[in-house]
Motif scaffolding. Structure first.
Motif, PDB file in Angstrom:
ATOM      1  N   HIS A  37      22.792  44.352  34.729  1.00 35.86           N
ATOM      2  CA  HIS A  37      23.573  43.036  34.338  1.00 35.86           C
ATOM      3  C   HIS A  37      25.133  43.615  33.953  1.00 35.86           C
ATOM      4  N   GLN A  38      25.923  43.933  35.208  1.00 32.78           N
ATOM      5  CA  GLN A  38      27.240  44.756  35.173  1.00 32.78           C
ATOM      6  C   GLN A  38      28.076  43.154  35.088  1.00 32.78           C
ATOM      7  N   PRO A  39      29.243  43.188  34.491  1.00 34.25           N
ATOM      8  CA  PRO A  39      30.191  42.436  34.543  1.00 34.25           C
ATOM      9  C   PRO A  39      30.707  42.414  35.915  1.00 34.25           C
ATOM     10  N   ILE A  67      44.331  40.442  36.440  1.00 30.22           N
ATOM     11  CA  ILE A  67      43.009  40.849  35.834  1.00 30.22           C
ATOM     12  C   ILE A  67      42.125  39.512  36.256  1.00 30.22           C
ATOM     13  N   HIS A  68      40.815  39.701  36.972  1.00 35.62           N
ATOM     14  CA  HIS A  68      40.058  38.597  37.029  1.00 35.62           C
ATOM     15  C   HIS A  68      38.592  38.857  36.747  1.00 35.62           C
ATOM     16  N   ALA A  69      38.031  38.857  35.596  1.00 31.11           N
ATOM     17  CA  ALA A  69      36.555  39.600  35.555  1.00 31.11           C
ATOM     18  C   ALA A  69      35.996  38.580  34.567  1.00 31.11           C
ATOM     19  N   ASP A  70      34.516  38.582  34.745  1.00 24.74           N
ATOM     20  CA  ASP A  70      33.457  37.665  34.159  1.00 24.74           C
ATOM     21  C   ASP A  70      32.832  38.730  33.198  1.00 24.74           C
ATOM     22  N   MET A  71      32.859  38.657  32.116  1.00 23.24           N
ATOM     23  CA  MET A  71      32.279  39.742  31.439  1.00 23.24           C
ATOM     24  C   MET A  71      30.760  39.064  30.769  1.00 23.24           C
ATOM     25  N   THR A  72      30.439  37.862  30.880  1.00 19.76           N
ATOM     26  CA  THR A  72      29.281  37.077  30.353  1.00 19.76           C
ATOM     27  C   THR A  72      28.158  37.924  30.821  1.00 19.76           C
ATOM     28  N   PRO A  73      27.879  38.570  32.122  1.00 18.24           N
ATOM     29  CA  PRO A  73      26.560  39.247  32.391  1.00 18.24           C
ATOM     30  C   PRO A  73      26.327  40.391  31.258  1.00 18.24           C
ATOM     31  N   ALA A  74      27.610  40.999  30.657  1.00 22.29           N
ATOM     32  CA  ALA A  74      27.139  41.962  29.854  1.00 22.29           C
ATOM     33  C   ALA A  74      26.770  41.904  28.497  1.00 22.29           C
ATOM     34  N   PHE A  75      26.789  40.579  28.149  1.00 21.84           N
ATOM     35  CA  PHE A  75      26.041  39.965  27.082  1.00 21.84           C
ATOM     36  C   PHE A  75      24.560  39.975  27.069  1.00 21.84           C
ATOM     37  N   HIS A  76      24.004  39.855  25.741  1.00 16.56           N
ATOM     38  CA  HIS A  76      22.610  39.663  25.701  1.00 16.56           C
ATOM     39  C   HIS A  76      22.247  39.722  24.235  1.00 16.56           C
ATOM     40  N   ASP A 111      32.082  33.920  20.644  1.00 18.05           N
ATOM     41  CA  ASP A 111      33.218  33.283  21.410  1.00 18.05           C
ATOM     42  C   ASP A 111      32.586  32.249  22.441  1.00 18.05           C
ATOM     43  N   PRO A 112      33.289  31.211  22.911  1.00 23.09           N
ATOM     44  CA  PRO A 112      32.778  30.405  23.718  1.00 23.09           C
ATOM     45  C   PRO A 112      32.604  30.986  25.143  1.00 23.09           C
ATOM     46  N   PRO A 113      31.895  30.394  26.339  1.00 24.99           N
ATOM     47  CA  PRO A 113      31.747  30.912  27.436  1.00 24.99           C
ATOM     48  C   PRO A 113      33.138  31.215  28.360  1.00 24.99           C
ATOM     49  N   SER A 114      34.098  30.475  28.095  1.00 32.13           N
ATOM     50  CA  SER A 114      35.179  30.490  28.656  1.00 32.13           C
ATOM     51  C   SER A 114      36.148  31.706  28.431  1.00 32.13           C
ATOM     52  N   ALA A 115      36.120  32.090  26.990  1.00 31.29           N
ATOM     53  CA  ALA A 115      36.683  33.158  26.456  1.00 31.29           C
ATOM     54  C   ALA A 115      36.048  34.599  26.993  1.00 31.29           C
ATOM     55  N   LYS A 116      34.798  34.537  27.751  1.00 36.40           N
ATOM     56  CA  LYS A 116      34.032  35.727  28.212  1.00 36.40           C
ATOM     57  C   LYS A 116      34.520  35.876  29.509  1.00 36.40           C
ATOM     58  N   VAL A 117      35.378  35.006  30.064  1.00 36.77           N
ATOM     59  CA  VAL A 117      35.991  35.156  31.471  1.00 36.77           C
ATOM     60  C   VAL A 117      37.330  35.621  31.310  1.00 36.77           C
ATOM     61  N   GLN A 142      45.776  55.145  39.062  1.00 39.84           N
ATOM     62  CA  GLN A 142      44.644  54.217  39.232  1.00 39.84           C
ATOM     63  C   GLN A 142      44.310  53.469  37.954  1.00 39.84           C
ATOM     64  N   LEU A 143      44.151  52.075  38.243  1.00 45.60           N
ATOM     65  CA  LEU A 143      43.870  51.176  37.172  1.00 45.60           C
ATOM     66  C   LEU A 143      42.229  50.994  37.270  1.00 45.60           C
ATOM     67  N   GLN A 144      41.596  51.139  35.948  1.00 42.93           N
ATOM     68  CA  GLN A 144      40.240  50.856  36.022  1.00 42.93           C
ATOM     69  C   GLN A 144      39.832  49.931  34.543  1.00 42.93           C
ATOM     70  N   LEU A 145      38.973  49.238  34.688  1.00 40.38           N
ATOM     71  CA  LEU A 145      38.511  48.235  33.650  1.00 40.38           C
ATOM     72  C   LEU A 145      37.162  49.279  32.917  1.00 40.38           C
ATOM     73  N   LEU A 146      37.204  49.287  31.757  1.00 45.61           N
ATOM     74  CA  LEU A 146      36.177  49.819  30.975  1.00 45.61           C
ATOM     75  C   LEU A 146      35.775  48.893  29.853  1.00 45.61           C
ATOM     76  N   TRP A 147      34.645  49.053  29.389  1.00 47.61           N
ATOM     77  CA  TRP A 147      34.333  48.240  28.244  1.00 47.61           C
ATOM     78  C   TRP A 147      32.806  49.175  27.370  1.00 47.61           C
ATOM     79  N   ASP A 148      33.137  48.764  25.882  1.00 53.13           N
ATOM     80  CA  ASP A 148      32.215  49.321  25.012  1.00 53.13           C
ATOM     81  C   ASP A 148      31.523  48.098  24.417  1.00 53.13           C
TER      82      ASP A 148
END
Length: 176
Positions: A37-39, A67-76, A111-117, A142-148
Protein backbone atom coordinates in the motif's frame (compact mmCIF):
# COMPACT_ATOMS: atom_id res chain seq x y z
CA UNK A 1 -9.08 -17.22 50.94
CA UNK A 2 -7.13 -14.39 49.35
CA UNK A 3 -7.16 -10.84 50.57
CA UNK A 4 -8.57 -7.93 48.58
CA UNK A 5 -5.06 -6.79 47.67
CA UNK A 6 -4.11 -10.14 46.14
CA UNK A 7 -7.31 -10.20 44.09
CA UNK A 8 -6.82 -6.56 42.98
CA UNK A 9 -3.22 -7.37 42.01
CA UNK A 10 -4.39 -10.34 39.91
CA UNK A 11 -7.07 -8.28 38.13
CA UNK A 12 -4.73 -5.34 37.40
CA UNK A 13 -1.93 -7.50 36.04
CA UNK A 14 -4.35 -9.59 33.99
CA UNK A 15 -5.65 -6.35 32.43
CA UNK A 16 -2.09 -5.18 31.73
CA UNK A 17 -1.24 -8.52 30.12
CA UNK A 18 -4.28 -8.31 27.86
CA UNK A 19 -3.36 -4.72 26.93
CA UNK A 20 0.22 -5.79 26.12
CA UNK A 21 -1.00 -8.66 23.92
CA UNK A 22 -3.42 -6.39 22.05
CA UNK A 23 -0.67 -3.80 21.51
CA UNK A 24 1.65 -6.46 20.09
CA UNK A 25 -1.09 -7.71 17.76
CA UNK A 26 -1.77 -4.13 16.62
CA UNK A 27 1.92 -3.56 15.89
CA UNK A 28 2.14 -6.86 13.98
CA UNK A 29 -0.87 -5.93 11.85
CA UNK A 30 1.20 -3.36 9.94
CA UNK A 31 3.73 -5.92 8.71
CA UNK A 32 3.56 -5.99 4.93
CA UNK A 33 1.23 -3.00 4.70
CA UNK A 34 3.91 -0.61 3.44
CA UNK A 35 5.02 -3.03 0.76
CA UNK A 36 1.56 -3.39 -0.78
CA UNK A 37 0.00 0.00 0.00
CA UNK A 38 2.37 2.69 -1.27
CA UNK A 39 1.22 6.27 -1.82
CA UNK A 40 0.72 7.17 -5.47
CA UNK A 41 3.20 9.86 -6.51
CA UNK A 42 2.11 11.25 -9.85
CA UNK A 43 4.40 14.26 -10.09
CA UNK A 44 7.28 15.84 -8.19
CA UNK A 45 9.41 18.16 -10.28
CA UNK A 46 10.96 21.59 -10.37
CA UNK A 47 8.61 24.30 -11.57
CA UNK A 48 10.77 27.41 -11.40
CA UNK A 49 14.19 28.33 -10.04
CA UNK A 50 13.59 31.76 -8.52
CA UNK A 51 17.12 32.64 -7.45
CA UNK A 52 20.55 31.29 -6.60
CA UNK A 53 22.71 33.67 -4.61
CA UNK A 54 25.76 33.73 -2.40
CA UNK A 55 24.79 35.12 0.99
CA UNK A 56 27.30 35.23 3.85
CA UNK A 57 29.70 32.83 2.15
CA UNK A 58 27.08 30.15 1.46
CA UNK A 59 25.07 29.45 -1.68
CA UNK A 60 21.30 29.59 -1.38
CA UNK A 61 18.75 28.62 -4.01
CA UNK A 62 15.05 29.45 -3.82
CA UNK A 63 12.72 27.47 -6.03
CA UNK A 64 9.19 26.24 -6.52
CA UNK A 65 8.01 22.77 -7.48
CA UNK A 66 4.91 20.85 -8.49
CA UNK A 67 3.74 17.95 -6.34
CA UNK A 68 0.83 15.61 -7.03
CA UNK A 69 0.62 12.69 -4.61
CA UNK A 70 -2.17 10.60 -3.13
CA UNK A 71 -1.18 9.59 0.40
CA UNK A 72 -4.46 7.76 1.13
CA UNK A 73 -3.08 4.21 0.54
CA UNK A 74 -0.46 4.75 3.27
CA UNK A 75 -3.15 5.03 5.95
CA UNK A 76 -4.64 2.11 7.86
CA UNK A 77 -6.40 1.80 11.20
CA UNK A 78 -3.16 1.93 13.23
CA UNK A 79 -1.80 5.17 11.68
CA UNK A 80 -2.23 8.37 13.67
CA UNK A 81 -0.50 10.69 11.20
CA UNK A 82 2.00 10.79 8.37
CA UNK A 83 4.79 13.34 8.15
CA UNK A 84 5.42 14.04 4.44
CA UNK A 85 8.49 15.91 3.23
CA UNK A 86 10.42 16.74 0.06
CA UNK A 87 14.19 16.26 0.18
CA UNK A 88 16.72 17.73 -2.23
CA UNK A 89 19.97 15.77 -2.48
CA UNK A 90 23.17 16.67 -4.29
CA UNK A 91 26.91 15.99 -4.21
CA UNK A 92 29.79 18.40 -3.80
CA UNK A 93 33.55 17.96 -3.61
CA UNK A 94 33.60 18.88 0.09
CA UNK A 95 30.52 16.86 1.10
CA UNK A 96 29.70 13.86 -1.09
CA UNK A 97 26.20 13.41 0.41
CA UNK A 98 23.97 16.45 1.01
CA UNK A 99 20.27 16.10 1.84
CA UNK A 100 18.09 19.10 2.63
CA UNK A 101 14.39 19.20 3.52
CA UNK A 102 12.67 21.80 1.33
CA UNK A 103 9.02 21.35 2.31
CA UNK A 104 6.95 19.34 4.79
CA UNK A 105 3.38 18.67 5.83
CA UNK A 106 1.64 16.63 8.53
CA UNK A 107 -1.42 14.65 7.41
CA UNK A 108 -3.54 13.23 10.21
CA UNK A 109 -5.80 10.20 9.97
CA UNK A 110 -8.74 12.35 11.10
CA UNK A 111 -8.27 14.77 8.19
CA UNK A 112 -10.86 14.59 5.40
CA UNK A 113 -9.95 12.44 2.36
CA UNK A 114 -9.27 15.55 0.26
CA UNK A 115 -6.46 16.56 2.67
CA UNK A 116 -4.71 13.24 2.06
CA UNK A 117 -4.27 14.10 -1.60
CA UNK A 118 -1.50 16.64 -2.20
CA UNK A 119 -1.99 18.49 -5.47
CA UNK A 120 0.04 21.70 -5.50
CA UNK A 121 1.47 23.53 -8.50
CA UNK A 122 4.18 26.16 -8.24
CA UNK A 123 4.60 25.46 -4.51
CA UNK A 124 7.34 27.65 -3.01
CA UNK A 125 9.79 25.90 -0.68
CA UNK A 126 9.42 26.37 3.08
CA UNK A 127 13.16 26.02 3.65
CA UNK A 128 15.78 27.26 1.19
CA UNK A 129 18.25 24.97 -0.57
CA UNK A 130 21.50 25.99 1.13
CA UNK A 131 25.03 24.68 0.85
CA UNK A 132 27.65 24.91 3.61
CA UNK A 133 29.97 26.65 1.18
CA UNK A 134 29.83 28.13 -2.29
CA UNK A 135 29.55 24.82 -4.16
CA UNK A 136 25.87 24.76 -5.11
CA UNK A 137 26.17 26.23 -8.61
CA UNK A 138 26.22 23.75 -11.47
CA UNK A 139 25.20 20.78 -9.30
CA UNK A 140 22.68 18.14 -10.23
CA UNK A 141 19.87 18.08 -7.64
CA UNK A 142 17.39 15.25 -7.05
CA UNK A 143 13.94 15.85 -5.54
CA UNK A 144 12.44 12.95 -3.60
CA UNK A 145 9.28 12.57 -1.53
CA UNK A 146 9.64 10.79 1.81
CA UNK A 147 7.16 10.11 4.62
CA UNK A 148 7.22 8.90 8.21
CA UNK A 149 4.38 6.73 9.48
CA UNK A 150 3.43 7.51 13.07
CA UNK A 151 1.27 4.66 14.38
CA UNK A 152 -1.02 4.62 17.40
CA UNK A 153 1.01 1.70 18.74
CA UNK A 154 4.21 0.12 17.49
CA UNK A 155 7.38 1.47 15.96
CA UNK A 156 7.78 4.45 13.65
CA UNK A 157 8.74 3.58 10.11
CA UNK A 158 9.66 5.48 6.99
CA UNK A 159 8.69 5.26 3.33
CA UNK A 160 10.19 6.85 0.26
CA UNK A 161 9.52 7.51 -3.38
CA UNK A 162 10.86 4.82 -5.71
CA UNK A 163 14.38 5.57 -6.93
CA UNK A 164 13.41 5.26 -10.61
CA UNK A 165 10.77 8.04 -10.30
CA UNK A 166 12.98 10.69 -8.66
CA UNK A 167 13.12 13.95 -10.63
CA UNK A 168 16.46 15.61 -11.36
CA UNK A 169 17.47 19.12 -12.41
CA UNK A 170 20.77 20.98 -12.74
CA UNK A 171 21.38 24.35 -11.13
CA UNK A 172 22.92 27.09 -13.33
CA UNK A 173 26.65 27.81 -13.19
CA UNK A 174 26.06 31.55 -12.62
CA UNK A 175 24.23 33.37 -9.85
CA UNK A 176 20.71 34.61 -10.67
Amino acid sequence: MHTVWVRLNAVVFFGLTVLLCLSILAALSKIGHTRYHQPKIHKLELNQLRSIKNHGGVDRALLSFDIHADMTPAFHWNIKQIFVYVVASYKTDTNPNNKIVLWDRIIEATDPPSAKVIKEDNLFVKYGLMDQGAELRGREVQLQLLWDHMPLTGTLYMGEQAKDTISTFTLPHDYL
